[in-house]
Design a protein around this motif. Structure first.
Motif, PDB file in Angstrom:
ATOM      1  N   PRO A 243       0.798  -1.236   0.000  1.00  0.00           N
ATOM      2  CA  PRO A 243       0.000   0.000   0.000  1.00  0.00           C
ATOM      3  C   PRO A 243       0.828   1.282   0.000  1.00  0.00           C
ATOM      4  CG  PRO A 243      -0.885  -1.594   1.551  1.00  0.00           C
ATOM      5  CD  PRO A 243       0.425  -2.142   1.092  1.00  0.00           C
ATOM      6  N   ALA A 244       2.053   1.219   0.508  1.00  0.00           N
ATOM      7  CA  ALA A 244       2.888   2.423   0.576  1.00  0.00           C
ATOM      8  C   ALA A 244       3.669   2.670  -0.705  1.00  0.00           C
ATOM      9  CB  ALA A 244       3.849   2.323   1.756  1.00  0.00           C
ATOM     10  N   GLU A 245       3.384   1.892  -1.757  1.00  0.00           N
ATOM     11  CA  GLU A 245       4.177   2.007  -2.979  1.00  0.00           C
ATOM     12  C   GLU A 245       4.092   3.387  -3.609  1.00  0.00           C
ATOM     13  OE1 GLU A 245       4.781  -0.153  -7.322  1.00  0.00           O
ATOM     14  OE2 GLU A 245       2.858  -0.238  -6.296  1.00  0.00           O
ATOM     15  N   LYS A 246       2.891   3.978  -3.639  1.00  0.00           N
ATOM     16  CA  LYS A 246       2.740   5.288  -4.267  1.00  0.00           C
ATOM     17  C   LYS A 246       3.592   6.338  -3.561  1.00  0.00           C
ATOM     18  CE  LYS A 246      -1.802   4.834  -6.432  1.00  0.00           C
ATOM     19  NZ  LYS A 246      -3.189   5.391  -6.528  1.00  0.00           N
ATOM     20  N   LEU A 247       3.604   6.279  -2.228  1.00  0.00           N
ATOM     21  CA  LEU A 247       4.433   7.217  -1.468  1.00  0.00           C
ATOM     22  C   LEU A 247       5.914   6.947  -1.718  1.00  0.00           C
ATOM     23  CD1 LEU A 247       4.807   9.461   0.587  1.00  0.00           C
ATOM     24  CD2 LEU A 247       4.560   7.755   2.410  1.00  0.00           C
ATOM     25  N   ALA A 248       6.273   5.661  -1.805  1.00  0.00           N
ATOM     26  CA  ALA A 248       7.674   5.321  -2.065  1.00  0.00           C
ATOM     27  C   ALA A 248       8.123   5.865  -3.414  1.00  0.00           C
ATOM     28  CB  ALA A 248       7.858   3.801  -2.018  1.00  0.00           C
ATOM     29  N   PHE A 249       7.255   5.764  -4.417  1.00  0.00           N
ATOM     30  CA  PHE A 249       7.610   6.298  -5.731  1.00  0.00           C
ATOM     31  C   PHE A 249       7.629   7.821  -5.741  1.00  0.00           C
ATOM     32  CE2 PHE A 249       6.684   2.125  -7.858  1.00  0.00           C
ATOM     33  CZ  PHE A 249       7.910   2.017  -8.472  1.00  0.00           C
ATOM     34  N   ALA A 250       6.757   8.448  -4.947  1.00  0.00           N
ATOM     35  CA  ALA A 250       6.802   9.905  -4.829  1.00  0.00           C
ATOM     36  C   ALA A 250       8.140  10.336  -4.243  1.00  0.00           C
ATOM     37  CB  ALA A 250       5.655  10.396  -3.946  1.00  0.00           C
ATOM     38  N   ASN A 251       8.595   9.640  -3.208  1.00  0.00           N
ATOM     39  CA  ASN A 251       9.886   9.953  -2.603  1.00  0.00           C
ATOM     40  C   ASN A 251      11.042   9.638  -3.546  1.00  0.00           C
ATOM     41  OD1 ASN A 251       8.993  10.975  -0.109  1.00  0.00           O
ATOM     42  ND2 ASN A 251       8.716   8.921   0.721  1.00  0.00           N
ATOM     43  N   THR A 252      10.856   8.621  -4.401  1.00  0.00           N
ATOM     44  CA  THR A 252      11.894   8.293  -5.386  1.00  0.00           C
ATOM     45  C   THR A 252      12.119   9.459  -6.344  1.00  0.00           C
ATOM     46  OG1 THR A 252      11.433   5.912  -5.265  1.00  0.00           O
ATOM     47  CG2 THR A 252      12.515   6.713  -7.266  1.00  0.00           C
ATOM     48  N   ARG A 253      11.064  10.160  -6.709  1.00  0.00           N
ATOM     49  CA  ARG A 253      11.216  11.344  -7.570  1.00  0.00           C
ATOM     50  C   ARG A 253      12.135  12.367  -6.904  1.00  0.00           C
ATOM     51  NH1 ARG A 253       5.564  12.667 -10.689  1.00  0.00           N
ATOM     52  NH2 ARG A 253       4.602  10.620 -10.523  1.00  0.00           N
ATOM     53  N   SER A 254      11.873  12.613  -5.626  1.00  0.00           N
ATOM     54  CA  SER A 254      12.680  13.590  -4.903  1.00  0.00           C
ATOM     55  C   SER A 254      14.135  13.142  -4.808  1.00  0.00           C
ATOM     56  CB  SER A 254      12.092  13.794  -3.503  1.00  0.00           C
ATOM     57  OG  SER A 254      12.773  14.810  -2.810  1.00  0.00           O
ATOM     58  N   ARG A 255      14.348  11.853  -4.624  1.00  0.00           N
ATOM     59  CA  ARG A 255      15.721  11.342  -4.498  1.00  0.00           C
ATOM     60  C   ARG A 255      16.459  11.370  -5.832  1.00  0.00           C
ATOM     61  NH1 ARG A 255      12.960   7.342  -0.474  1.00  0.00           N
ATOM     62  NH2 ARG A 255      13.463   8.411   1.493  1.00  0.00           N
ATOM     63  N   LEU A 256      15.741  11.182  -6.931  1.00  0.00           N
ATOM     64  CA  LEU A 256      16.371  11.325  -8.241  1.00  0.00           C
ATOM     65  C   LEU A 256      16.847  12.763  -8.453  1.00  0.00           C
ATOM     66  CD1 LEU A 256      14.189   9.275 -10.772  1.00  0.00           C
ATOM     67  CD2 LEU A 256      16.627   9.010 -10.338  1.00  0.00           C
ATOM     68  N   ARG A 257      16.052  13.699  -7.982  1.00  0.00           N
ATOM     69  CA  ARG A 257      16.431  15.111  -8.115  1.00  0.00           C
ATOM     70  C   ARG A 257      17.648  15.432  -7.251  1.00  0.00           C
ATOM     71  NH1 ARG A 257      10.098  16.485  -8.055  1.00  0.00           N
ATOM     72  NH2 ARG A 257       9.769  16.517 -10.315  1.00  0.00           N
ATOM     73  N   MET A 258      17.705  14.860  -6.056  1.00  0.00           N
ATOM     74  CA  MET A 258      18.875  15.078  -5.205  1.00  0.00           C
ATOM     75  C   MET A 258      20.130  14.553  -5.897  1.00  0.00           C
ATOM     76  SD  MET A 258      21.140  13.315  -3.057  1.00  0.00           S
ATOM     77  CE  MET A 258      20.291  11.828  -2.500  1.00  0.00           C
ATOM     78  N   LEU A 259      20.044  13.354  -6.458  1.00  0.00           N
ATOM     79  CA  LEU A 259      21.176  12.759  -7.180  1.00  0.00           C
ATOM     80  C   LEU A 259      21.639  13.683  -8.303  1.00  0.00           C
ATOM     81  CD1 LEU A 259      21.358   9.080  -8.387  1.00  0.00           C
ATOM     82  CD2 LEU A 259      21.708  10.926 -10.016  1.00  0.00           C
ATOM     83  N   THR A 260      20.670  14.239  -9.029  1.00  0.00           N
ATOM     84  CA  THR A 260      20.973  15.127 -10.154  1.00  0.00           C
ATOM     85  C   THR A 260      21.667  16.399  -9.693  1.00  0.00           C
ATOM     86  OG1 THR A 260      19.037  14.286 -11.328  1.00  0.00           O
ATOM     87  CG2 THR A 260      19.972  16.362 -12.115  1.00  0.00           C
ATOM     88  N   LEU A 261      21.169  16.995  -8.625  1.00  0.00           N
ATOM     89  CA  LEU A 261      21.767  18.223  -8.096  1.00  0.00           C
ATOM     90  C   LEU A 261      23.204  17.982  -7.651  1.00  0.00           C
ATOM     91  CD1 LEU A 261      18.761  19.662  -6.054  1.00  0.00           C
ATOM     92  CD2 LEU A 261      19.703  20.579  -8.178  1.00  0.00           C
ATOM     93  N   TYR A 262      23.462  16.854  -7.004  1.00  0.00           N
ATOM     94  CA  TYR A 262      24.831  16.583  -6.548  1.00  0.00           C
ATOM     95  C   TYR A 262      25.762  16.274  -7.705  1.00  0.00           C
ATOM     96  CZ  TYR A 262      24.353  17.118  -1.577  1.00  0.00           C
ATOM     97  OH  TYR A 262      24.206  17.686  -0.335  1.00  0.00           O
ATOM     98  N   TYR A 263      25.247  15.653  -8.762  1.00  0.00           N
ATOM     99  CA  TYR A 263      26.073  15.411  -9.945  1.00  0.00           C
ATOM    100  C   TYR A 263      26.524  16.734 -10.552  1.00  0.00           C
ATOM    101  CZ  TYR A 263      27.353  14.432 -14.756  1.00  0.00           C
ATOM    102  OH  TYR A 263      28.029  14.403 -15.958  1.00  0.00           O
TER     103      TYR A 263
END
Length: 263
Positions: free
Chosen positions: A107-127
């Motif tokens: 059931p928490a998958e949608k929230l996990a994927f929402a947080n994955t978006r934010s983490r992809l952006r963090m990765l991009t900013l640090y790159y």
């Protein structure tokens, strides 16, 4: 609110920190919201290199348009500002297929994927920060970072500096006005942009930022018994979210080993 003094203090603080860290400036993720708009403007005012990155992931076009309106505005005002777009939708779609988890199983998958978006952006900013010798500048405000924990751990919470984390959301809007930011930014309804369907912060939290600020300012001095009506409802929302977010708000716990065990 003494916006001019606050602006000068933050700009000086950012400039001094970057110089002591021996970096060229800052990279900021621009979402089309007021927090990232204010932070990116303050970074630009340092005179140091400021790289603005818009990072769409299945993004609402209104958010994209606001982000670019603001970035173009800053580019015209400051010669030290650069702006790019990095489309993260393909990368997100690959992760979505790779994880291959069904919502009915977790059931928490949608929230996990929402947080994955934010983490992809963090990765991009640090790159982009690393290859350009820039620090990642956070955009979280006081309610989000230290009140209800409305941020993603190691996502938008993964930053090098947090210049507006001691300002309430209403104070951030006051800075936006004093900095004469574009009208679309000043009038933007707060939303994290992490969901396929449009969800405002108020819809997700269940309270407005002014309501949350009232409780946070009284936090620790008043209890549930001191509130009634709508204030009591917001107190319970704040209390629940604050308790649940302690793993994000507090430093990472370390298991200490007795010194005598090292011999």
């Amino acid at each position: 609110m003494q916006t001019d003094k606050i602006t000068e203090r933050i700009v000086t603080w950012l400039k001094d920190y970057a110089e002591k860290a021996h970096v060229k400036g800052y990279v900021v993720g621009v979402s089309g919201g007021v927090d990232s708009a204010v932070v990116s403007t303050l970074c630009a005012m340092t005179g140091l290199k400021t790289l603005l990155i818009e990072m769409p992931i299945r993004q609402n076009q209104d958010e994209v348009n606001r982000a670019w309106e603001h970035m173009e505005y800053l580019k015209k005002r400051f010669s030290n500002v650069e702006a790019i777009s990095v489309n993260l939708t393909p990368a997100f779609e690959e992760l979505y297929k790779t994880f291959d988890v069904k919502d009915e199983d977790f059931p928490a998958e949608k929230l996990a994927f929402a947080n994955t978006r934010s983490r992809l952006r963090m990765l991009t900013l640090y790159y982009y920060g690393q290859i350009n010798s820039l620090l990642v500048c956070g955009t979280g405000n006081k309610v989000e970072d230290f009140g209800v924990g409305f941020f993603t751990k190691y996502g938008d919470g993964g930053v090098d500096v947090s210049p507006i984390a001691d300002l309430y959301k209403t104070e951030v809007y006051a800075l936006a006005k004093s900095l004469d930011l574009v009208e679309s930014i000043q009038n933007a309804i707060p939303a994290d942009g992490l969901w396929d369907e449009a969800r405002t912060d108020e819809q997700q939290i269940g309270a407005t930022y002014p309501e949350l600020e009232k409780i946070q300012k009284e936090w620790g001095t008043k209890t549930e018994a001191d509130y009634s009506g709508r204030d009591l409802e917001v107190f319970k929302i704040f209390q629940r979210m604050n308790r649940a977010a302690q793993h994000k708000i507090q430093p990472i716990p370390v298991c200490n080993i007795p010194e005598e065990w090292r011999n």
